[in-house]
Design a protein around this motif. Structure first.
Motif, PDB file in Angstrom:
ATOM      1  N   SER A  53       0.769  -1.245  -0.019  1.00  0.00           N
ATOM      2  CA  SER A  53      -0.084   0.005   0.057  1.00  0.00           C
ATOM      3  C   SER A  53       0.882   1.379  -0.124  1.00  0.00           C
ATOM      4  O   SER A  53       1.819   1.252   0.640  1.00  0.00           O
ATOM      5  CB  SER A  53      -0.942  -0.071   1.141  1.00  0.00           C
ATOM      6  N   GLN A  54       0.308   2.363  -0.910  1.00  0.00           N
ATOM      7  CA  GLN A  54       0.972   3.636  -0.841  1.00  0.00           C
ATOM      8  C   GLN A  54       0.730   4.266   0.357  1.00  0.00           C
ATOM      9  O   GLN A  54       1.550   5.093   0.882  1.00  0.00           O
ATOM     10  CB  GLN A  54       0.252   4.337  -2.017  1.00  0.00           C
ATOM     11  N   PRO A 100       5.152  11.040  -0.227  1.00  0.00           N
ATOM     12  CA  PRO A 100       4.047   9.952  -0.280  1.00  0.00           C
ATOM     13  C   PRO A 100       3.745   9.766   1.177  1.00  0.00           C
ATOM     14  O   PRO A 100       4.415  10.022   2.133  1.00  0.00           O
ATOM     15  CB  PRO A 100       4.914   8.827  -0.742  1.00  0.00           C
ATOM     16  N   GLU A 101       2.476   9.179   1.274  1.00  0.00           N
ATOM     17  CA  GLU A 101       2.023   9.019   2.656  1.00  0.00           C
ATOM     18  C   GLU A 101       2.662   7.923   3.363  1.00  0.00           C
ATOM     19  O   GLU A 101       2.534   7.843   4.623  1.00  0.00           O
ATOM     20  CB  GLU A 101       0.421   8.580   2.279  1.00  0.00           C
ATOM     21  N   LEU A 130       3.022   0.249  -6.385  1.00  0.00           N
ATOM     22  CA  LEU A 130       2.056   0.232  -7.841  1.00  0.00           C
ATOM     23  C   LEU A 130       2.218  -1.281  -8.515  1.00  0.00           C
ATOM     24  O   LEU A 130       1.630  -1.605  -9.308  1.00  0.00           O
ATOM     25  CB  LEU A 130       2.268   1.345  -8.648  1.00  0.00           C
ATOM     26  N   GLY A 131       3.054  -2.055  -8.113  1.00  0.00           N
ATOM     27  CA  GLY A 131       3.046  -3.625  -8.496  1.00  0.00           C
ATOM     28  C   GLY A 131       4.258  -3.621  -9.481  1.00  0.00           C
ATOM     29  O   GLY A 131       3.971  -4.756 -10.001  1.00  0.00           O
ATOM     30  N   ALA A 132       5.053  -2.723  -9.496  1.00  0.00           N
ATOM     31  CA  ALA A 132       6.526  -3.352 -10.631  1.00  0.00           C
ATOM     32  C   ALA A 132       7.144  -4.505 -10.078  1.00  0.00           C
ATOM     33  O   ALA A 132       7.241  -4.588  -8.747  1.00  0.00           O
ATOM     34  CB  ALA A 132       7.418  -2.023 -10.542  1.00  0.00           C
ATOM     35  N   GLU A 133       7.274  -5.131 -10.942  1.00  0.00           N
ATOM     36  CA  GLU A 133       8.189  -6.468 -10.540  1.00  0.00           C
ATOM     37  C   GLU A 133       9.754  -5.880 -10.457  1.00  0.00           C
ATOM     38  O   GLU A 133      10.207  -6.303  -9.273  1.00  0.00           O
ATOM     39  CB  GLU A 133       8.197  -7.341 -11.809  1.00  0.00           C
ATOM     40  N   ARG A 134      10.303  -5.255 -11.142  1.00  0.00           N
ATOM     41  CA  ARG A 134      11.797  -4.623 -10.847  1.00  0.00           C
ATOM     42  C   ARG A 134      11.296  -2.981 -10.949  1.00  0.00           C
ATOM     43  O   ARG A 134      10.780  -2.417 -11.877  1.00  0.00           O
ATOM     44  CB  ARG A 134      12.552  -4.725 -12.063  1.00  0.00           C
TER      45      ARG A 134
END
Ligand SMILES: Cc1cc2nc3c(=O)[nH]c(=O)nc-3n(C[C@H](O)[C@H](O)[C@H](O)COP(=O)(O)OP(=O)(O)OC[C@H]3O[C@@H](n4cnc5c(N)ncnc54)[C@H](O)[C@@H]3O)c2cc1C
Ligand SMILES: Cc1cc2nc3c(=O)[nH]c(=O)nc-3n(C[C@H](O)[C@H](O)[C@H](O)COP(=O)(O)OP(=O)(O)OC[C@H]3O[C@@H](n4cnc5c(N)ncnc54)[C@H](O)[C@@H]3O)c2cc1C
Ligand code: SF4
Ligand code: SF4
Ligand code: FES
Lengths: 471, 272
Positions: free
Chosen positions: A19-20, A185-186, A302-306
């Motif tokens: 989570s962000q 960011p939070e 946000l889900g980046a693999e790398r």
């Protein structure tokens, strides 16, 4: 046995990257804080204070924590800093107060955890619900305007409200807080922490007007006609820099400001938001500052693999806070240092697919005192990237310099002010924070706001209230 | 929060909205735009100010339904509020008396063209306006344009109204007939590209008003960047109007599609 420096409890990396909006640092317990406070030796010559740009009375607030007088500690912080809960979280302590701590300078031991303690005291006060509204001087009816609601504008507004002025803050965006809201960011700085401070200012009578761009919606002269007697420009360094290398305008390549604004201000990490965000398998972030770290860690969330940092110097020269680099590594961020992009390669839809990079080596120190990176001939190779975030710095926001005639501006676009007074070439216009410094820190921006308030008060007292004020 | 005081459906897809914004009404100049946000989860989208009434303290915007954000705006009714509205943004059109000006608008681009046509006329120019749409139903502001132009040519792709053909055909006719000193074009990127190619052939100085993707509209994010004369410019603060002959239209068009998949997902989410 000597007490060891407290370890901040952190959310587990594999949990927090989901989570962000989950803060990484959990905060200290009262017991932890009171134990850490015992480490401070209440030095006769507290060098730590010299390391703090606003000279917070560090031993005084820490000793209050040690005695369990946490609210008292918080009020010591507030004597000097308008946003201690923010600074405790985002100050680069390791090169400021903590670097000058006796433990570091004389004992070669880890410093007192000044930042953690500062955050603890401020959070304790906030969570206790008994936030003291500072005493306000009697209203003097003089209207002053603040342009920009970042940390600089907010701290200025607070001080002027205390002095009895009628303060209105004008903000271009639809949210108050500047970089504290749209940039950081939070997971590092929850919005709720900032909002409490804004609410306090409201309770002190400060008015906020969003969606109002001074210089566009109305000019400084229009505001003068409405009765504003003086102005504080805290409009920040909002103009993103690019590298001007081939292919940089391909789709999928954006500034860190765009990337972070979409997520932090517009909530694009949530399905419910109407603002889209590019999610990629391989996200490359160019740069080594806080902005770069915030972007790359956002990409991971946000889900980046790398999620990869590409930085042209070595880790030692990275301007980011040490803690952020450390957290990034825990989260699986990859670091490609001594590497610089030289070209972007796009697919048939003009969407970036690869970056051509070049290896660098370090030469002699440059003007910034850091060793200059020199390209290594013939070392070019490509890396895959579906999203690229460019975080190589910002320039001063030109909106105010362009719209106010007679305002002296440096060749870098920063507003020129008389140092220590923060007064510009136009006597009733003061300025501070990133618009004067080009891109600095939250605490410096706040310090400027306070200095400006002090000096604007002197100026206004003499001009409109015919009071002589001690300089 | 800005209240909607008037609304008119021009066509199924195009809506005119008059909204309270006294300061913007006073400060705006032809060529300026605003950024609008609808709802707490809303996106910030740029829209040109098509007109203003200083006495009433209102501005007019004309919106075409494209995706989620423009559709949400079009769904608001009189008495309801726009969550956020900021402006005026962008550099205003540089309007001088130059002689004869050819103003060309396509689709919803006719809306931002209106204040510019008015401005050129007021400055004493001979104004010839060409407006174009795919078909009769999509044509907007014909009467207003006629009122402020010395001559109005209407083109439709399918010939359902006015003359059949593209905007460039109407333009070329004028250019061949008389001396044109300046041209301005606003519409879909592809239209502006072809207008620009045409006037380049005849060496007529031309401005195009670009509709890049934007976030803040204040120069802070760089989402709106375009290449003009080989240099990167930010449409929101350096534009939105640029020398059309120097714009890299192909790059501009590809950048308009930069969030296409993501926008389509949002639309699916919105409709279901
Ligand atoms: C991603 C990121 C991470 C960072 N991390 C850290 C960190 O960890 N620690 C640290 O100390 N510093 C950090 N910084 C730097 C720090 O945030 C800035 O130095 C600080 O915010 C500057 O404050 P400011 O008040 O001068 O301007 P800003 O915070 O930039 O606020 C300026 C405000 O003015 C508004 N404005 C501009 N022009 C106008 C106008 N004409 N009319 C009305 N409003 C206007 C803008 O919209 C903006 O909201 C970071 C910066 C970024 C971008
Ligand atoms: C300076 C400026 C002035 C503008 N003035 C007007 C105006 O007066 N009236 C008006 O209706 N529109 C105007 N636009 C365009 C308007 O901002 C977009 O149509 C709107 O942002 C689309 O948002 P959406 O969420 O509804 O659609 P999205 O979901 O964002 O887009 C739907 C589809 O449209 C495409 N698209 C996205 N943005 C644009 C764009 N800017 N131009 C063309 N296609 C796009 C996308 O690729 C996508 O396929 C202007 C744009 C700019 C930059
Ligand atoms: S404000 Fe920053 S530098 Fe000053 S004491 Fe607090 S954490 Fe240290
Ligand atoms: S230098 Fe360190 S030990 Fe001394 S007063 Fe400051 S924080 Fe305490
Ligand atoms: S829209 Fe962000 S810089 Fe132009």
């Amino acid at each position: 046995m000597a007490v060891e420096r407290v370890e901040m409890t952190e959310m587990a990396p594999e949990e927090r990257i989901k989570s962000q909006r989950v803060e990484v640092n959990v905060g200290l317990t009262k017991e932890e804080a009171m134990r850490e406070a015992t480490r401070c030796m209440d030095c006769v010559n507290p060098t730590c204070m010299e390391g703090c740009p606003v000279s917070i009375n560090i031993p005084k607030f820490i000793k209050n924590i040690e005695r369990g007088n946490i609210l008292e500690a918080a009020s010591v912080l507030k004597e000097t800093s308008a946003l201690p809960a923010v600074c405790g979280r985002v100050c680069p302590q390791e090169v400021q107060c903590e670097q000058r701590c006796f433990y570091v300078e004389k004992l070669n031991l880890p410093s007192v955890a000044i930042g953690h303690l500062e955050r603890f005291a401020a959070d304790f006060e906030r969570e206790s619900g008994v936030i003291s509204v500072p005493e306000l001087a009697e209203s003097n009816g003089v209207k002053v305007a603040v342009i920009g609601s970042g940390p600089s504008g907010l701290s200025f507004a607070g001080d002027m409200a205390k002095l009895g002025y009628d303060v209105t803050v004008f903000e271009a965006l639809h949210e108050i807080g500047g970089v504290l809201k749209y940039g950081i960011p939070e997971f590092r700085l929850p919005n709720a922490v900032v909002d409490v401070e804004i609410e306090n200012l409201r309770r002190m009578g400060v008015k906020f007007i969003t969606n109002y761009i001074v210089g566009q919606t109305a000019s400084l002269d229009d505001l003068k006609e409405e009765g504003y007697k003086a102005f504080y420009v805290g409009s920040g360094a909002g103009l993103p820099r690019f590298m001007n290398i081939p292919g940089e305008n391909s789709n999928g390549i954006m500034s860190s400001n765009e990337y972070l604004t979409r997520v932090n201000l517009m909530g694009a990490d949530s399905e419910e938001s109407d603002t889209p965000i590019l999610r990629g398998k391989n996200v490359v972030v160019v740069g080594g500052g806080n902005t770069a770290m915030d972007s790359v860690r956002t990409a991971k969330r946000l889900g980046a693999e790398r999620a990869i940092i590409v930085y042209r110097r070595s880790e030692e020269e990275m301007p980011a806070r040490v803690e952020e680099v450390h957290h990034a590594k825990q989260e699986g961020i990859e670091f490609l240092t001594l590497t610089n992009p030289i070209e972007y390669i796009a697919d048939e839809n003009s969407r970036v697919k690869q970056i051509k990079v070049q290896k660098m080596e370090l030469g002699e120190p440059d003007a910034s005192g850091r060793r200059r990176p020199i390209p290594m001939e013939g070392s070019e190779y490509t890396i895959d990237a579906t999203v690229v975030v460019v975080a190589v710095g910002v320039s001063p926001n030109p909106l105010i310099p362009n719209s106010v005639e007679g305002l002296e501006v440096s060749k870098w676009g920063t507003i020129e002010v008389v140092k220590d007074k923060m007064q510009s070439s136009i006597p009733e216009v003061f300025a501070g924070g990133d618009i004067v410094r080009g891109g600095a820190t939250v605490i410096l921006a706040m310090g400027d706001g306070r200095k400006a308030a002090k000096n604007m008060n002197i100026y206004l007292q003499e001009k409109y209230l015919s009071n002589k004020v001690e300089h | 929060m800005n209240k909607i005081v008037e609304k008119e459906n021009f066509s199924e897809k195009v809506v005119k909205i008059v909204v309270e914004a006294p300061l913007i009404a006073k400060a705006r100049k032809p060529g300026n735009f605003v950024i609008v946000r609808v709802g707490e989860k809303g996106e910030r989208i740029p829209l040109t100010i098509a007109g203003a009434d200083i006495a009433k303290g209102t501005i007019t915007i004309i919106v075409q339904k494209m995706g989620v954000s423009s559709t949400k705006l079009c769904q608001l009714e009189v008495g309801e509020y726009v969550t956020d509205l900021v402006g005026p943004l962008g550099k205003p059109t540089e309007i001088h008396n130059v002689g004869t000006v050819l103003c060309c608008g396509g689709g919803v681009g006719v809306a931002p063209l209106l204040p510019i046509v008015e401005g050129y006329k007021k400055a004493g120019n001979r104004v010839i306006t060409v407006i174009a749409a795919r078909s009769k139903e999509l044509l907007i502001l014909e009467d207003e344009m006629r009122k402020h132009s010395d001559e109005l040519i209407v083109m439709t792709d399918d010939g359902s109204y006015g003359r059949k053909g593209l905007v460039t055909e109407g333009m070329e006719e004028v250019i061949k007939r008389e001396k044109v000193d300046e041209c301005i074009t606003i519409g879909p990127a592809i239209m502006m590209k072809f207008c620009s190619l045409l006037t380049k052939k005849y060496e007529i100085p031309t401005m195009a008003s670009l509709n890049s993707i934007m976030v803040d509209g204040t120069g802070m994010c760089g989402a709106c960047r375009v290449t003009v004369d080989g240099k990167t410019k930010f449409t929101c603060v350096d534009g939105p109007e640029f020398d059309a002959h120097k714009i890299d239209f192909d790059e501009m068009m590809s950048r308009l599609g930069g969030y296409k998949e993501e926008e389509n997902d949002k639309m699916d989410h919105f409709q279901n």
